[in-house]
Design a protein around this motif. Structure first.
Motif, PDB file in Angstrom:
ATOM      1  N   CYS A 241      21.069  10.113 -22.985  1.00 44.94           N
ATOM      2  CA  CYS A 241      20.232  10.412 -21.917  1.00 44.94           C
ATOM      3  C   CYS A 241      21.439  10.912 -20.772  1.00 44.94           C
ATOM      4  CB  CYS A 241      19.509   9.314 -21.160  1.00 44.94           C
ATOM      5  SG  CYS A 241      18.060   9.018 -21.967  1.00 44.94           S
ATOM      6  N   GLY A 242      21.020  11.985 -20.020  1.00 47.48           N
ATOM      7  CA  GLY A 242      21.976  12.587 -19.134  1.00 47.48           C
ATOM      8  C   GLY A 242      22.642  11.375 -18.100  1.00 47.48           C
ATOM      9  N   VAL A 243      21.686  10.681 -17.746  1.00 47.15           N
ATOM     10  CA  VAL A 243      22.095   9.377 -16.944  1.00 47.15           C
ATOM     11  C   VAL A 243      21.388   8.106 -17.535  1.00 47.15           C
ATOM     12  CG1 VAL A 243      21.818   8.232 -14.781  1.00 47.15           C
ATOM     13  CG2 VAL A 243      22.051  10.710 -14.809  1.00 47.15           C
ATOM     14  N   GLY A 244      22.344   7.253 -18.016  1.00 48.15           N
ATOM     15  CA  GLY A 244      22.005   5.865 -18.541  1.00 48.15           C
ATOM     16  C   GLY A 244      21.928   4.871 -17.388  1.00 48.15           C
ATOM     17  N   VAL A 245      20.893   3.986 -17.047  1.00 48.85           N
ATOM     18  CA  VAL A 245      20.800   3.141 -16.220  1.00 48.85           C
ATOM     19  C   VAL A 245      20.538   1.642 -16.557  1.00 48.85           C
ATOM     20  CG1 VAL A 245      19.722   2.588 -13.756  1.00 48.85           C
ATOM     21  CG2 VAL A 245      19.796   4.968 -14.323  1.00 48.85           C
ATOM     22  N   ALA A 246      21.287   0.813 -16.221  1.00 47.32           N
ATOM     23  CA  ALA A 246      21.072  -0.648 -16.573  1.00 47.32           C
ATOM     24  C   ALA A 246      20.741  -1.417 -15.430  1.00 47.32           C
ATOM     25  CB  ALA A 246      22.620  -1.192 -17.159  1.00 47.32           C
ATOM     26  N   GLN A 255      25.887  -3.735 -18.719  1.00 47.29           N
ATOM     27  CA  GLN A 255      26.007  -2.806 -17.491  1.00 47.29           C
ATOM     28  C   GLN A 255      27.299  -1.840 -17.516  1.00 47.29           C
ATOM     29  OE1 GLN A 255      25.905  -5.179 -13.931  1.00 47.29           O
ATOM     30  NE2 GLN A 255      23.840  -6.241 -14.561  1.00 47.29           N
ATOM     31  N   GLU A 256      28.398  -2.411 -18.144  1.00 48.97           N
ATOM     32  CA  GLU A 256      29.555  -1.534 -17.911  1.00 48.97           C
ATOM     33  C   GLU A 256      29.452  -0.289 -19.001  1.00 48.97           C
ATOM     34  OE1 GLU A 256      32.763  -4.382 -19.231  1.00 48.97           O
ATOM     35  OE2 GLU A 256      32.712  -5.227 -17.384  1.00 48.97           O
ATOM     36  N   THR A 262      20.977  -0.496 -11.426  1.00 49.51           N
ATOM     37  CA  THR A 262      19.920  -0.498 -10.536  1.00 49.51           C
ATOM     38  C   THR A 262      19.783  -1.869 -10.158  1.00 49.51           C
ATOM     39  OG1 THR A 262      17.825   0.151  -9.844  1.00 49.51           O
ATOM     40  CG2 THR A 262      18.200  -0.155 -12.130  1.00 49.51           C
ATOM     41  N   SER A 263      18.931  -2.289  -9.454  1.00 54.34           N
ATOM     42  CA  SER A 263      18.381  -3.707  -8.752  1.00 54.34           C
ATOM     43  C   SER A 263      17.738  -4.175 -10.013  1.00 54.34           C
ATOM     44  CB  SER A 263      17.555  -3.771  -7.886  1.00 54.34           C
ATOM     45  OG  SER A 263      16.656  -2.661  -7.606  1.00 54.34           O
ATOM     46  N   GLY A 269      13.912  -2.469  -9.351  1.00 53.66           N
ATOM     47  CA  GLY A 269      14.891  -1.765 -10.089  1.00 53.66           C
ATOM     48  C   GLY A 269      14.307  -0.248 -10.676  1.00 53.66           C
ATOM     49  N   ILE A 270      13.169  -0.254 -11.070  1.00 46.04           N
ATOM     50  CA  ILE A 270      12.964   1.278 -11.584  1.00 46.04           C
ATOM     51  C   ILE A 270      12.735   2.003 -10.449  1.00 46.04           C
ATOM     52  CG2 ILE A 270      10.830   2.418 -12.761  1.00 46.04           C
ATOM     53  CD1 ILE A 270      10.600   0.383 -14.777  1.00 46.04           C
ATOM     54  N   PHE A 271      11.928   1.525  -9.347  1.00 45.29           N
ATOM     55  CA  PHE A 271      11.841   2.350  -8.116  1.00 45.29           C
ATOM     56  C   PHE A 271      13.078   2.844  -7.723  1.00 45.29           C
ATOM     57  CE2 PHE A 271      11.306   3.472  -3.942  1.00 45.29           C
ATOM     58  CZ  PHE A 271      10.117   3.816  -3.889  1.00 45.29           C
TER      59      PHE A 271
END
Length: 288
Positions: A241-246, A255-256, A262-263, A269-271
């Motif tokens: 994905c263009g942006v990967g969010v843990a 996370q690294e 995110t939260s 977290g998703i919001f």
């Protein structure tokens, strides 16, 4: 705060630990974020290690545009199957021999169902009961009533994924040493103090590979995609994905490997991730 994006994006969301607080609760802001993003013209997909038939109804009723399931073995765009693969019998037989040799609990997944022995089902219920004892709040857990079909009924020509666990440490590393060139093996997320658990799919069968199939079918670019997750089977999703969010509740090592953190699952977290990338409006009233 970024404005809502006018360019359609596609979000891929893990389930356990990302939408669901590991089978217990869903943050109201998560439901609002997903529905608002879709209403604004963005696409939102599930991207889970679960079999399609084991995704809780409380998750499905939120509403999604499709799903990647079984850790990437299957992918649906709406009601259209765009990707599906199962394990050749000789490969599955080798896994089963390994599980039996090392006395591992294991589950087998088809596209829609999960199969396990009576002994393994009892062990899972024991672990879930212990987890519930640590969470005194009232439970409405989809996992509280976990069930699996008898292993004797498993259609061995339709298996897409295996999950194993044991109270002993080191089982994942041992499986990697034996099968590392043949299978994709990652650490699982079952709460097993002192033990180990893992997920096994064919080599090359990952959430990331399935996401590529979905993007190709839709004519979308990787840059349009956002992947959000908290487990080790999400690493390839982060990479594609263009942006990967843990999630904030993911292991620090995971996370690294993400672009952003995110939260946590119950702390919007998703919001918060959707708001950061313009899929929803970042006003406080929608967050609660």
């Amino acid at each position: 705060m970024p404005e809502r994006s006018s360019t359609p994006k596609i979000a891929f969301l893990d389930v356990d630990g990302t939408i669901l607080d590991h089978g217990r609760r869903i943050a109201p802001s998560t439901v609002r974020a997903i529905r608002e993003a879709r209403a604004a013209g963005h696409l939102v997909y599930l991207c889970t290690g679960r079999a399609a038939g084991h995704i809780p109804e409380s998750v499905l009723e939120i509403g999604f545009d499709g799903a990647v399931t079984n850790g990437g073995a299957f992918a649906m765009v709406g009601d259209v199957l765009v990707h599906g693969e199962t394990m050749p019998r000789e490969e599955l037989d080798a896994l089963l021999a390994h599980f039996e040799e090392h006395d591992l609990h294991y589950l087998l997944q088809t596209n829609r169902r999960v199969y396990a022995s009576a002994r393994t089902r009892a062990a899972i219920q024991e672990h879930l009961a212990a987890a519930r004892a640590d969470k005194p709040e009232p439970q409405t857990s989809p996992q509280a009533g976990f069930s699996a079909e008898p292993i004797e009924d498993a259609p061995l020509d339709e298996i897409a994924k295996a999950v194993f666990f044991t109270e002993e440490a080191g089982a994942v590393e041992r499986a990697r040493q034996e099968f590392g060139e043949r299978f994709h093996i990652v650490r699982g997320s079952m709460p097993l103090p002192g033990g180990s658990d893992g997920e096994i799919g064919l080599r090359g069968t990952t959430k990331g590979a399935a996401i590529d199939k979905v993007l190709e079918h839709l004519g979308l670019d990787r840059a349009d995609a956002i992947g959000i997750g908290d487990s080790w089977n999400d690493v390839e999703m982060f990479e594609v994905c263009g942006v990967g969010v843990a999630m904030g509740n993911a292991a620090p090592e995971l996370q690294e490997l993400a672009d952003e953190v995110t939260s946590t699952v119950l702390e919007n977290g998703i919001f918060d991730a959707f708001a950061r990338h313009g899929l929803v409006r970042a006003d406080a009233s929608s967050r609660s």
